[in-house]
Design a protein around this motif. Structure first.
Motif, PDB file in Angstrom:
ATOM      1  N   ILE A  29      41.162  29.288  48.915  1.00  0.00           N
ATOM      2  CA  ILE A  29      42.226  28.825  48.035  1.00  0.00           C
ATOM      3  C   ILE A  29      42.026  29.428  46.652  1.00  0.00           C
ATOM      4  CG2 ILE A  29      43.423  26.823  47.108  1.00  0.00           C
ATOM      5  CD1 ILE A  29      43.488  27.085  50.159  1.00  0.00           C
ATOM      6  N   PRO A  30      42.984  30.244  46.177  1.00  0.00           N
ATOM      7  CA  PRO A  30      42.781  30.945  44.903  1.00  0.00           C
ATOM      8  C   PRO A  30      43.389  30.198  43.715  1.00  0.00           C
ATOM      9  CG  PRO A  30      44.713  31.830  45.976  1.00  0.00           C
ATOM     10  CD  PRO A  30      44.209  30.703  46.869  1.00  0.00           C
ATOM     11  N   ALA A  31      42.873  30.530  42.553  1.00  0.00           N
ATOM     12  CA  ALA A  31      43.536  30.121  41.310  1.00  0.00           C
ATOM     13  C   ALA A  31      44.727  31.045  41.091  1.00  0.00           C
ATOM     14  CB  ALA A  31      42.573  30.210  40.137  1.00  0.00           C
ATOM     15  N   ARG A  32      45.830  30.489  40.618  1.00  0.00           N
ATOM     16  CA  ARG A  32      47.011  31.314  40.355  1.00  0.00           C
ATOM     17  C   ARG A  32      47.292  31.447  38.866  1.00  0.00           C
ATOM     18  NH1 ARG A  32      51.859  28.819  43.359  1.00  0.00           N
ATOM     19  NH2 ARG A  32      50.975  26.906  42.469  1.00  0.00           N
ATOM     20  N   GLN A  33      46.416  30.847  38.052  1.00  0.00           N
ATOM     21  CA  GLN A  33      46.597  30.891  36.603  1.00  0.00           C
ATOM     22  C   GLN A  33      45.221  30.954  35.961  1.00  0.00           C
ATOM     23  OE1 GLN A  33      48.875  31.792  34.229  1.00  0.00           O
ATOM     24  NE2 GLN A  33      50.245  30.154  34.832  1.00  0.00           N
ATOM     25  N   ALA A  34      45.118  31.639  34.853  1.00  0.00           N
ATOM     26  CA  ALA A  34      43.849  31.682  34.131  1.00  0.00           C
ATOM     27  C   ALA A  34      43.700  30.435  33.277  1.00  0.00           C
ATOM     28  CB  ALA A  34      43.778  32.938  33.269  1.00  0.00           C
ATOM     29  N   GLY A  35      42.469  29.939  33.194  1.00  0.00           N
ATOM     30  CA  GLY A  35      42.221  28.772  32.360  1.00  0.00           C
ATOM     31  C   GLY A  35      41.015  27.999  32.846  1.00  0.00           C
ATOM     32  N   VAL A  36      40.793  26.863  32.221  1.00  0.00           N
ATOM     33  CA  VAL A  36      39.673  25.998  32.590  1.00  0.00           C
ATOM     34  C   VAL A  36      40.104  25.080  33.719  1.00  0.00           C
ATOM     35  CG1 VAL A  36      38.101  24.195  31.792  1.00  0.00           C
ATOM     36  CG2 VAL A  36      38.709  26.082  30.268  1.00  0.00           C
ATOM     37  N   LEU A  37      39.295  25.030  34.771  1.00  0.00           N
ATOM     38  CA  LEU A  37      39.555  24.099  35.871  1.00  0.00           C
ATOM     39  C   LEU A  37      39.198  22.691  35.381  1.00  0.00           C
ATOM     40  CD1 LEU A  37      40.327  23.800  38.888  1.00  0.00           C
ATOM     41  CD2 LEU A  37      37.889  24.043  39.414  1.00  0.00           C
ATOM     42  N   VAL A  38      40.204  21.860  35.176  1.00  0.00           N
ATOM     43  CA  VAL A  38      39.953  20.550  34.565  1.00  0.00           C
ATOM     44  C   VAL A  38      39.658  19.461  35.588  1.00  0.00           C
ATOM     45  CG1 VAL A  38      41.277  21.053  32.495  1.00  0.00           C
ATOM     46  CG2 VAL A  38      42.436  20.063  34.455  1.00  0.00           C
ATOM     47  N   SER A  39      40.116  19.632  36.836  1.00  0.00           N
ATOM     48  CA  SER A  39      39.864  18.579  37.818  1.00  0.00           C
ATOM     49  C   SER A  39      39.948  19.121  39.232  1.00  0.00           C
ATOM     50  CB  SER A  39      40.856  17.425  37.652  1.00  0.00           C
ATOM     51  OG  SER A  39      42.177  17.843  37.981  1.00  0.00           O
ATOM     52  N   LEU A  40      39.213  18.459  40.135  1.00  0.00           N
ATOM     53  CA  LEU A  40      39.284  18.697  41.568  1.00  0.00           C
ATOM     54  C   LEU A  40      39.358  17.344  42.260  1.00  0.00           C
ATOM     55  CD1 LEU A  40      36.716  21.569  42.299  1.00  0.00           C
ATOM     56  CD2 LEU A  40      39.176  21.625  42.726  1.00  0.00           C
ATOM     57  N   SER A  41      40.278  17.198  43.178  1.00  0.00           N
ATOM     58  CA  SER A  41      40.464  15.907  43.854  1.00  0.00           C
ATOM     59  C   SER A  41      39.848  15.876  45.244  1.00  0.00           C
ATOM     60  CB  SER A  41      41.958  15.583  43.944  1.00  0.00           C
ATOM     61  OG  SER A  41      42.645  16.580  44.680  1.00  0.00           O
ATOM     62  N   VAL A  42      39.116  16.929  45.619  1.00  0.00           N
ATOM     63  CA  VAL A  42      38.485  16.979  46.938  1.00  0.00           C
ATOM     64  C   VAL A  42      37.010  17.312  46.768  1.00  0.00           C
ATOM     65  CG1 VAL A  42      40.595  17.641  48.141  1.00  0.00           C
ATOM     66  CG2 VAL A  42      39.090  19.420  47.214  1.00  0.00           C
ATOM     67  N   GLU A 183      34.692  24.912  34.643  1.00  0.00           N
ATOM     68  CA  GLU A 183      34.502  26.360  34.713  1.00  0.00           C
ATOM     69  C   GLU A 183      35.811  27.084  34.417  1.00  0.00           C
ATOM     70  OE1 GLU A 183      31.875  28.164  37.754  1.00  0.00           O
ATOM     71  OE2 GLU A 183      31.951  26.169  38.701  1.00  0.00           O
ATOM     72  N   TRP A 184      35.672  28.278  33.864  1.00  0.00           N
ATOM     73  CA  TRP A 184      36.834  29.132  33.625  1.00  0.00           C
ATOM     74  C   TRP A 184      37.163  29.892  34.904  1.00  0.00           C
ATOM     75  CZ3 TRP A 184      40.199  29.913  29.611  1.00  0.00           C
ATOM     76  CH2 TRP A 184      41.037  31.016  29.707  1.00  0.00           C
ATOM     77  N   VAL A 185      38.443  29.964  35.225  1.00  0.00           N
ATOM     78  CA  VAL A 185      38.875  30.703  36.414  1.00  0.00           C
ATOM     79  C   VAL A 185      39.931  31.716  36.009  1.00  0.00           C
ATOM     80  CG1 VAL A 185      38.358  28.831  38.014  1.00  0.00           C
ATOM     81  CG2 VAL A 185      40.633  28.956  36.987  1.00  0.00           C
ATOM     82  N   ASN A 186      39.971  32.794  36.749  1.00  0.00           N
ATOM     83  CA  ASN A 186      40.990  33.829  36.586  1.00  0.00           C
ATOM     84  C   ASN A 186      41.870  33.861  37.828  1.00  0.00           C
ATOM     85  OD1 ASN A 186      40.226  35.031  33.987  1.00  0.00           O
ATOM     86  ND2 ASN A 186      38.364  35.674  35.064  1.00  0.00           N
TER      87      ASN A 186
END
Length: 206
Positions: A29-42, A183-186
């Motif tokens: 499952i990829p990130a589609r936007q750059a930024g800080v991942l603020v939450s994960l629900s799984v 974490e920062w994601v691209n």
């Protein structure tokens, strides 16, 4: 060969030994936007369904851009739907033409009542009033076209806002989380590894 479970069920059963069982569907499952991942629900081991939102990338900028696009659309819609300038231009034209006609009538009754210099100024005012009407209609058409552009801007802002959500594409189980909140994601970075366990691939020799 590829062993077809459904075909085997439909026909007479047979047995294969020394089969290789592998995953048929798995996705990163990829990130589609750059930024800080603020939450994960799984978490690892969680069951997920198609299109389920499992994470959120910081969308502060995208929300502001969306709000700005909506305000600009409302402003342009107000301009496109307002006919105040048109009505004023029409009224000004009527007054200018009436004054010019009155001058013509006066000079027909008594020649020279209105000097030619004044007649020319009134004719110019009437021509200007007609052009003002044309310009006001043109500005309304331009505003209508601008409104279409604002609609597209709102749609684009909504799309960018939606891309901040991390969503699954298949039903299955999360076997690995490759990013953690903070974490920062691209775009394209893998956030979670999801595998489908209700449909497997079995290979063997017959």
């Amino acid at each position: 060969i590829l062993f077809n479970v459904h075909a085997a069920v439909a026909s007479e059963p047979f047995h294969l030994s020394d089969c290789v069982v592998s995953l048929k569907e798995q996705v990163l499952i990829p990130a589609r936007q750059a930024g800080v991942l603020v939450s994960l629900s799984v978490s690892e081991g969680s069951r997920v369904e198609p299109d389920q939102k499992i994470g959120l990338i910081d969308n502060t900028q995208q929300r502001l851009e969306h709000d700005l696009a909506r305000v600009q659309k409302l402003e342009t819609a107000e301009m496109a739907n307002s006919d105040i300038d048109v009505r004023f231009a029409e009224a000004s034209k009527d007054v200018a033409l009436a004054e010019l006609q009155a001058s013509y009538t006066a000079n027909q009754s008594v020649k020279g009542t209105v000097p030619m210099a004044d007649i020319r100024r009134l004719e110019l005012a009437a021509s200007k009033a007609k052009l003002l009407v044309e310009r006001s209609y043109s500005e309304r058409r331009i505003a209508a076209l601008s409104l279409q552009g604002r609609d597209l801007a709102v749609t684009l802002a909504e799309t960018n806002l939606g891309r901040c959500h991390v969503s699954t594409t298949i039903p299955g189980e999360v076997i690995e989380l490759q990013k953690q909140p903070g974490e920062w994601v691209n775009p394209g970075d893998s956030i979670a590894h999801v595998v489908r366990l209700d449909t497997l691939r079995v290979q063997g020799f017959v």
